[in-house]
Design an enzyme around this catalytic site. Structure first.
Site, PDB file in Angstrom:
ATOM      1  N   GLU A 326      53.165  54.779  41.670  1.00  8.42           N
ATOM      2  CA  GLU A 326      52.698  53.447  41.355  1.00  8.42           C
ATOM      3  C   GLU A 326      51.419  53.258  41.978  1.00  8.42           C
ATOM      4  OE1 GLU A 326      57.060  51.353  41.585  1.00  8.42           O
ATOM      5  OE2 GLU A 326      56.429  52.072  43.624  1.00  8.42           O
ATOM      6  N   CYS A 422      61.823  44.237  44.435  1.00  3.17           N
ATOM      7  CA  CYS A 422      60.874  43.835  45.101  1.00  3.17           C
ATOM      8  C   CYS A 422      59.799  42.683  44.474  1.00  3.17           C
ATOM      9  CB  CYS A 422      59.907  44.731  45.538  1.00  3.17           C
ATOM     10  SG  CYS A 422      59.307  45.845  44.000  1.00  3.17           S
TER      11      CYS A 422
END
Ligand code: FUB
Ligand code: ZN
Length: 660
Positions: A326, A422
């Site tokens: 990521e 998240c």
């Protein structure tokens, strides 16, 4: 010293943003509450193909009940599942400003009581380790997220206390911070280390801001300066742990850069590793630079800022070019269809930009804050407030997302929830606290960084200045400020000139105003009185934006921008095979606000041409073709990027081929 505006002193009255804030309050917060309690009838998606992702349920509240001894069982979910509850609590806190909701506040009080019960006698708080892995507390910081969760709790505590004045949550947060302070620090016998995921540094700085207890500021600074001093700290800790099982399988293989520990932070000059981690690190660095007047720290922030925004950021304000880790990759590597652009990373970029603005009011920070907010941040949420993107692509083909394993993260519709949740609560806390990003004041100047209708009270030279901002932004560039001041006084009002605006006019009390341009702001110094008005007109032309030619994926293409919005083409308006569409050399664009489309958006139409794939191509992949390609004329419709994927599944693209 510059002052942040007290978020309780501002009310957003804006049409565009009030809708979002209402959506978060009325839809997202109750929805998330149900999800956290496993009471929502939804499908939880994996954010990418990976069998380790926990998608059965959230279990976040249940984890607290087990840790508190109210129930028996095991922890479920990611090791950082607690942070979902903390971010929800933070969003709830802001949502209570100007909109008291005793039912919601009672629920929040109940959650705080539960968190208090889950806290250990020594102040330690983390449900995973309390329930299932007590012996390894603070022993596996590479993957444990213990300090990350603590940081989110401190942020929630600072928010809830500031809004409600209730101390209980601050006491829990201080006990937790004191516990961390006993374990970590430069003193002998303490752990000389840092968390694998930055965040506690932000939380501690916020805890300091509400308690004024310097030890929290020192601890935040300690974690930042300790980071990367010993680059092997995280991995050495794993080696030292006798129990070799991984909490997050695969994490131990990630390189030092992933965690931003390859160098001490002041030496880091390029954006490396996991993008949310870097954004949280930079947010904390910029805050500490501001709070402690640390010039070296600010210089380091500036270097990282420059690298990100001039070489590693998408036009939408998205960051993170690869799903692997990521993460950031290298300069100008900005592929449109495999990118990551996690919603949390865009939110983090807003935090970083704002903390830079507290240090130095330069319009370049406000420009990026606006870019991220209006594009890759709000694209993270559907118009119903109940579906979310984790990654925010600039180019999508549903066939590719389905069949290319390398694109399993590039979703074509927003999900109801994620195994790693998240992003949705990060959006919720940002949207409910939007007011704080609009103004700052420094050196006798009130700066306006964002344009949206609102009413605010700002203290300047001990004088209360009430400002009413009225605007049709983001669809039009007319902005009016009306003042109400306790005593007439001399100060400056400064207004950001957005980077997309090439022509503007300024009037004070209906007359052409005298102003200076300072750091990208229209700055007006004069004696201000009650009833004074300032009117700013920012021309919002439709623009074709070309990318730096070093960005291989965008060469020969343009993106369309109007005001703060980046636009895109969707299949639902333009048919399939968007890659065959070419804008004409001298394309003309027409703008129209359509109140019935996508909750009310400005759409842009243009004439274009589309390459015809005739039958002679059947059975051939390549050929020597002397014939010129045949195009058909077409009319295309662009919609704002944030609003894509709210109608049907289909292709989408931001950068469009153009006859240049
Ligand atoms: O590791 C905690 C959060 O999960 C990160 O910030 C997100 O990028 C996701 O990986
Ligand atoms: Zn996220």
């Amino acid at each position: 010293m510059q002052n942040e505006i007290n978020i309780k002193d501002i009310i957003i009255t804006d049409d565009f943003w009030s809708k979002y804030i209402r959506l978060v309050k009325d839809e997202m917060i109750p929805y998330q509450w149900n999800v956290l309690n496993d009471e929502a009838n939804i499908k939880i998606d994996a954010e990418r193909d990976d069998e380790n992702i926990p998608i059965e349920k959230s279990h976040a509240i249940e984890n607290f009940k087990i840790a508190a001894g109210l129930k028996s069982g095991h922890h479920y979910g990611y090791v950082f599942q607690d942070s979902d509850v903390y971010k929800w609590l933070e969003a709830v806190s802001y949502s209570l400003i100007n909109d008291s909701n005793s039912e919601l506040e009672n629920i929040a009080d109940g959650v705080i009581d539960l968190i208090g019960l889950a806290q250990q006698k020594d102040g330690y708080l983390d449900t995973y380790f309390t329930i299932d892995d007590k012996e390894r507390m603070f022993k596996r910081l590479l993957e444990s997220h213990e300090l990350y969760c603590a940081g989110h709790f401190m942020e929630a505590a600072a928010a809830y206390y500031s809004v409600t004045g209730k101390r209980k949550i601050i006491d829990i947060a201080c006990n937790l911070a004191d516990c961390i302070n006993r374990y970590f620090g430069p003193e002998e016998g303490k752990i000389h280390g840092y968390d694998g995921h930055e965040e506690v540094e932000i939380g501690l700085a916020k805890l300091y801001s509400v308690t004024k207890d310097k030890k929290y500021l020192e601890l935040s600074k300690y974690f930042l300066y300790e980071r990367g001093k010993d680059s092997n700290f995280l991995k050495d800790q794993l080696k030292d742990d006798n129990n070799k099982t991984f909490i997050l399988p695969g994490m131990g293989k990630l390189p030092q850069k992933y965690f931003q520990v390859h160098q001490p932070i002041l030496k880091q000059e390029t954006a490396e590793g996991h993008s949310v981690r870097l954004m949280y690190m930079c947010t904390a660095m910029a805050d500490i630079a501001y709070l402690t007047n640390d010039k070296e720290m600010l210089e380091a922030c500036t270097k990282l800022w420059n690298n990100i925004t001039s070489k590693r950021m998408y036009i939408t304000g998205g960051i993170g070019s690869t799903v692997i880790g990521e993460a950031f990759t290298f300069d100008y590597d900005l592929p449109n269809d495999t990118m990551y652009c996690e919603t949390c990373a865009s939110v983090g970029l807003i935090f970083f930009a704002f903390n830079m603005l507290k240090n130095e009011p330069l319009s370049l920070y406000g420009n990026v804050m606006e870019r991220s907010l209006y594009n890759s941040t709000i694209s993270g949420m559907a118009l119903d407030g109940k579906h979310f993107f984790y990654v925010n692509p600039l180019e999508v083909d549903p066939v590719a997302s389905k069949n290319d394993p390398g694109k399993s993260h590039v979703k074509v519709t927003r999900s109801e929830w994620f195994g790693c949740a998240c992003c949705p609560p990060n959006l919720a806390r940002t949207l409910t606290s939007l007011g704080k990003y609009i103004y700052t004041n420094l050196n006798n100047t009130i700066y306006t960084h964002l344009y949206m209708s609102n009413e605010v009270d700002i203290l300047i030279n001990n004088n209360k200045v009430s400002i009413k901002q009225e605007t049709n932004y983001p669809w039009a560039g007319d902005i009016k400020f009306s003042l109400n001041i306790e005593k007439s006084s001399n100060f400056s009002m400064a207004f950001r000139i957005p980077d997309w605006c090439y022509s503007y006019s300024v009037k004070v009390n209906d007359e052409k105003a005298e102003y200076k341009i300072v750091n990208g702001y229209i700055s007006i110094l004069r004696e201000w009185n009650t009833f004074d008005t300032i009117e700013i007109q920012l021309d919002m032309e439709i623009q074709e934006i070309v990318a730096n030619p070093n960005i291989k994926d965008d060469l020969g293409k343009v993106a369309i921008q109007r005001g703060p919005f980046i636009y895109c083409l969707e299949q639902v308006d333009n048919g399939e095979n968007l890659h065959l569409i070419k804008l004409l050399k001298s394309s003309r664009y027409e703008y129209e606000f359509d109140s019935k489309l996508l909750g009310g958006v400005g759409k842009i139409k243009s004439k274009a041409k589309k390459l015809i794939i005739d039958d002679s191509w059947e059975g051939q992949l390549y050929r020597s073709d002397k014939k010129s390609p045949i195009y058909e004329a077409c009319e295309i419709t662009f919609v704002p990027y944030y609003s894509w994927a709210n109608r049907s599944v289909g292709e989408m693209r931001v950068f469009i081929n153009k006859d240049l």
